[in-house]
Write a protein that holds these residues in place. Structure first.
Motif, PDB file in Angstrom:
ATOM      1  N   SER A   3       0.827  -1.207   0.000  1.00 40.07           N
ATOM      2  CA  SER A   3       0.000   0.000   0.000  1.00 40.07           C
ATOM      3  C   SER A   3       0.860   1.254   0.000  1.00 40.07           C
ATOM      4  N   PHE A   4       0.187   2.398   0.011  1.00 40.19           N
ATOM      5  CA  PHE A   4       0.881   3.684   0.059  1.00 40.19           C
ATOM      6  C   PHE A   4       1.599   3.902   1.382  1.00 40.19           C
ATOM      7  N   LEU A   5       1.391   3.020   2.349  1.00 39.02           N
ATOM      8  CA  LEU A   5       2.098   3.101   3.624  1.00 39.02           C
ATOM      9  C   LEU A   5       3.286   2.151   3.690  1.00 39.02           C
ATOM     10  N   CYS A   6       3.518   1.387   2.652  1.00 38.35           N
ATOM     11  CA  CYS A   6       4.668   0.489   2.638  1.00 38.35           C
ATOM     12  C   CYS A   6       5.941   1.278   2.339  1.00 38.35           C
ATOM     13  N   THR A   7       6.979   0.978   3.083  1.00 38.87           N
ATOM     14  CA  THR A   7       8.235   1.711   3.006  1.00 38.87           C
ATOM     15  C   THR A   7       9.395   0.761   3.208  1.00 38.87           C
ATOM     16  N   ASP A   8      10.537   1.079   2.631  1.00 35.61           N
ATOM     17  CA  ASP A   8      11.684   0.193   2.794  1.00 35.61           C
ATOM     18  C   ASP A   8      12.265   0.259   4.199  1.00 35.61           C
ATOM     19  N   GLN A   9      11.721   1.102   5.062  1.00 32.23           N
ATOM     20  CA  GLN A   9      12.141   1.104   6.466  1.00 32.23           C
ATOM     21  C   GLN A   9      11.370   0.078   7.287  1.00 32.23           C
ATOM     22  N   TYR A  10      10.190  -0.321   6.788  1.00 32.47           N
ATOM     23  CA  TYR A  10       9.289  -1.051   7.677  1.00 32.47           C
ATOM     24  C   TYR A  10       8.522  -2.177   6.999  1.00 32.47           C
ATOM     25  N   CYS A  11       8.057  -1.973   5.780  1.00 36.70           N
ATOM     26  CA  CYS A  11       7.211  -2.963   5.128  1.00 36.70           C
ATOM     27  C   CYS A  11       7.356  -2.837   3.630  1.00 36.70           C
ATOM     28  N   THR A  12       8.026  -3.784   3.000  1.00 37.17           N
ATOM     29  CA  THR A  12       8.188  -3.731   1.550  1.00 37.17           C
ATOM     30  C   THR A  12       7.323  -4.786   0.868  1.00 37.17           C
ATOM     31  N   ARG A  13       6.119  -4.946   1.311  1.00 33.23           N
ATOM     32  CA  ARG A  13       5.253  -5.969   0.724  1.00 33.23           C
ATOM     33  C   ARG A  13       4.684  -5.570  -0.636  1.00 33.23           C
ATOM     34  N   TYR A  14       5.227  -4.485  -1.206  1.00 32.69           N
ATOM     35  CA  TYR A  14       4.973  -4.239  -2.629  1.00 32.69           C
ATOM     36  C   TYR A  14       5.885  -5.110  -3.491  1.00 32.69           C
ATOM     37  N   MET A  15       6.799  -5.837  -2.884  1.00 36.42           N
ATOM     38  CA  MET A  15       7.567  -6.850  -3.615  1.00 36.42           C
ATOM     39  C   MET A  15       6.593  -7.930  -4.085  1.00 36.42           C
ATOM     40  N   VAL A  16       6.674  -8.308  -5.348  1.00 31.51           N
ATOM     41  CA  VAL A  16       5.578  -9.017  -5.998  1.00 31.51           C
ATOM     42  C   VAL A  16       5.301 -10.396  -5.415  1.00 31.51           C
ATOM     43  N   GLY A  17       6.282 -11.071  -4.863  1.00 38.86           N
ATOM     44  CA  GLY A  17       6.060 -12.421  -4.349  1.00 38.86           C
ATOM     45  C   GLY A  17       5.682 -12.490  -2.894  1.00 38.86           C
ATOM     46  N   THR A  18       5.646 -11.366  -2.196  1.00 40.65           N
ATOM     47  CA  THR A  18       5.393 -11.382  -0.760  1.00 40.65           C
ATOM     48  C   THR A  18       3.904 -11.325  -0.451  1.00 40.65           C
ATOM     49  N   ARG A  19       3.554 -11.589   0.796  1.00 36.31           N
ATOM     50  CA  ARG A  19       2.163 -11.783   1.185  1.00 36.31           C
ATOM     51  C   ARG A  19       1.783 -10.886   2.355  1.00 36.31           C
ATOM     52  N   GLY A  20       0.478 -10.676   2.496  1.00 33.55           N
ATOM     53  CA  GLY A  20      -0.083 -10.032   3.672  1.00 33.55           C
ATOM     54  C   GLY A  20      -1.272 -10.832   4.160  1.00 33.55           C
ATOM     55  N   LYS A  21      -1.885 -10.371   5.236  1.00 36.11           N
ATOM     56  CA  LYS A  21      -3.038 -11.085   5.785  1.00 36.11           C
ATOM     57  C   LYS A  21      -3.925 -10.105   6.541  1.00 36.11           C
ATOM     58  N   GLY A  22      -5.233 -10.394   6.573  1.00 37.31           N
ATOM     59  CA  GLY A  22      -6.153  -9.519   7.267  1.00 37.31           C
ATOM     60  C   GLY A  22      -7.357 -10.278   7.791  1.00 37.31           C
ATOM     61  N   GLU A  23      -7.798  -9.948   8.990  1.00 38.50           N
ATOM     62  CA  GLU A  23      -9.011 -10.521   9.546  1.00 38.50           C
ATOM     63  C   GLU A  23     -10.191 -10.044   8.712  1.00 38.50           C
ATOM     64  N   ALA A  24     -11.126 -10.924   8.412  1.00 39.38           N
ATOM     65  CA  ALA A  24     -12.183 -10.622   7.439  1.00 39.38           C
ATOM     66  C   ALA A  24     -13.006  -9.398   7.814  1.00 39.38           C
ATOM     67  N   ASN A  25     -13.197  -9.150   9.095  1.00 44.13           N
ATOM     68  CA  ASN A  25     -13.997  -8.019   9.545  1.00 44.13           C
ATOM     69  C   ASN A  25     -13.136  -6.821   9.905  1.00 44.13           C
ATOM     70  N   SER A  26     -12.018  -6.657   9.202  1.00 47.62           N
ATOM     71  CA  SER A  26     -11.075  -5.603   9.546  1.00 47.62           C
ATOM     72  C   SER A  26     -10.765  -4.719   8.345  1.00 47.62           C
TER      73      SER A  26
END
Length: 379
Positions: free
Chosen positions: A345-368
Motif C-alpha cells: 500500500s501507500f504506507l509500505c516503506t523500505d524502512q518497515y514494510c516492503t510488501r509491494y515486492m511481488v512475491g510477498t504476502r499479507g493477511k487480514g481478519e475478514a472483519n477488519s
C-alpha cells in the motif's frame, strides 16, 4: 485513539487485528535501521546465481472473444510462485517474509482481471443499486463484544495516524487509531470525504464487502495464485511487478511511502503522491494491470496459512489452480482467522514494510477494514 471516547480493550483488540493483518510490518527490533531514510536502503535484491525461479510458461491463443469493460485477459500458465527475499524490508529485520517461501511451481487457467483496483465510483454504483451497508458502517453488536460498554459500541474503522516525531518501529499502535465514522465514504474519519475522488480506489472495505461487490458485478475475488501470476506479467522471478529495481530511470513505479515513516508529513511524495493516489497513475505491468504494487492492499480469496507454500512444495508436483488452504493456520496468531492480502500500500516503506515486492504476502481478519485496504475482481 481519538479524544472523544475512552480507550477500551475491545478497540485495542480490533486495532491489533487490523494492523497485524493489514500493515504487515511488525518490526520486533528497534535499531538504527528502524529509523533509516529511503536513501539509506538498497533497492535491489542480492544476486543469487542459483535462483529457485524457473521460467514462466504462458498459455497461448486462449483469449476469449469479447473483453469485459475495464478488464484485461490474463492467459494463465505455469510459473514459480513466492519470494526468496529474506527481509521484511531490504535493509531491515531478517526472516519475517518466510511465509512467502519456498518458491514452488503453480499452474493457473486463464481469466479476466480488473485493470485497476475497484474505485469509489464503481463501489458507489453498487451501493446505489443494492442499498448495501459495509461492515465499517454498522454498529458493533453486543454479541460481538459482550463486555464492551454501550457507549463504545460505535461504528467506525481503523485509520493511519502519523506520529509527531520519529519513533522506534516496534509498536504499531503508535500510528493507528480506531476512528468513529470512518468508512468507505469517509476513509479517514467522519469529517473526511471522497467527493471529487471518483477514480481513487475504494478503501475501508472488509472481506465480505469485497465479496458482495464481486457477486453483484458478476465477478469474484482472485485466488492468491491467480493474483501473483497476473502481477508478475509473464516475467520470471522479478523482485517487483515492474522489474528488479525500485526506480526505473530514476522514477518510482508505484505509490509507496518515501521519507521518514510514520512521521506527520514524513511522506515526501517523491513518487507523485503523499498518501493514497488515484488509480492508473503509473505504467501498467505487461498484462495491462495498474497498481499491483503499492497504493492499496487487495483482498484475495485464500485463507492465510503460514505454512501453505511448504505444503504445496512438499507435494513435489505442479499445483494446478490452487484455492488456498481449507482453513486458516498461523502459529504466531492462532485465534484470529485471516484471509490473504496482496500488493502492499501507500504506507509500505523500505524502512518497515516492503510488501509491494511481488512475491510477498499479507493477511487480514475478514472483519477488519482500514484506510489502505481495497480489492479488485476477476472472472
Amino acid at each position: 485513539m481519538t479524544t472523544n471516547k475512552p480507550k477500551t480493550f475491545w478497540i485495542a483488540a480490533i486495532t491489533t487485528i487490523v494492523i497485524i493483518g493489514a500493515a504487515f510490518g511488525y518490526t520486533k527490533i528497534a535499531d538504527k535501521k528502524s529509523l533509516a531514510s529511503t536513501e539509506d536502503c538498497t533497492d535491489t535484491a542480492p544476486e543469487n546465481t542459483n535462483s529457485p525461479f524457473e521460467l514462466t510458461v504462458e498459455n497461448k491463443n486462449n483469449k476469449p472473444g469479447n473483453t469485459p469493460e475495464g478488464m484485461v485477459w490474463i492467459p494463465g500458465g505455469e510459473f514459480s510462485m513466492g519470494s526468496n527475499v529474506e527481509d521484511e524490508s531490504l535493509c531491515s529485520v531478517k526472516g519475517v517474509t518466510s511465509d512467502a517461501n519456498p518458491i514452488h511451481r503453480v499452474y493457473v487457467d486463464g481469466f479476466w482481471m480488473d485493470k485497476t483496483e475497484v474505485t469509489n465510483k464503481q463501489f458507489a454504483e453498487f451501493v446505489k443499486a443494492t442499498g448495501y451497508i459495509t461492515y465499517a458502517e454498522k454498529k458493533p453488536t453486543r454479541e460481538e463484544f459482550p463486555d464492551a460498554p454501550e457507549e463504545n459500541l460505535i461504528a467506525g474503522s481503523v485509520v493511519f495516524k502519523p506520529t509527531p516525531s520519529k519513533v522506534a518501529l516496534n509498536d504499531f499502535l503508535q500510528w493507528w487509531s480506531y476512528e468513529q465514522g470512518a468508512d468507505w465514504r469517509h476513509p479517514t474519519g467522519a469529517n473526511s470525504s471522497i467527493v471529487g475522488k471518483d477514480n481513487y480506489p475504494v478503501v475501508q472495505i472488509a472481506y465480505q464487502d469485497a465479496l458482495a461487490y464481486a457477486k453483484w458485478a458478476g465477478k469474484r475475488l482472485p485466488t492468491e495464485a491467480e493474483w501473483e501470476f497476473a502481477a508478475r506479467g509473464g516475467k520470471t522471478g522479478n523482485l517487483y511487478a515492474w522489474g528488479n529495481t525500485l526506480k526505473v530511470k530514476g522514477k518510482f513505479q508505484a505509490n509507496i511511502y518515501e521519507g521518514t515513516f510514520p512521521v506527520a508529513d514524513g511522506d515526501t511524495g517523491e513518487d507523485g503522491y503523499a498518501g493514497i493516489a488515484p488509480t492508473a497513475q503509473y505504467t501498467p505491468n505487461p498484462y495491462g494491470l495498474y497498481d499491483v504494487g503499492g497504493n492499496v492492499w487487495e483482498w484475495v480469496s485464500d485463507w492465510y496459512s503460514r505454512d501453505y507454500y511448504q505444503t504445496l512444495a512438499d507435494a513435489n508436483t505442479v499445483a494446478r489452480n490452487p484455492q488456498g488452504p481449507l482453513e486458516y493456520s498461523d502459529s504466531t496468531d492462532p485465534y484470529t482467522p485471516k484471509r490473504v492480502h496482496r500488493g502492499g500500500s501507500f504506507l509500505c516503506t523500505d524502512q518497515y514494510c516492503t510488501r509491494y515486492m511481488v512475491g510477498t504476502r499479507g493477511k487480514g481478519e475478514a472483519n477488519s477494514p482500514a484506510n489502505h485496504v481495497g480489492f479488485r475482481c476477476v472472472k
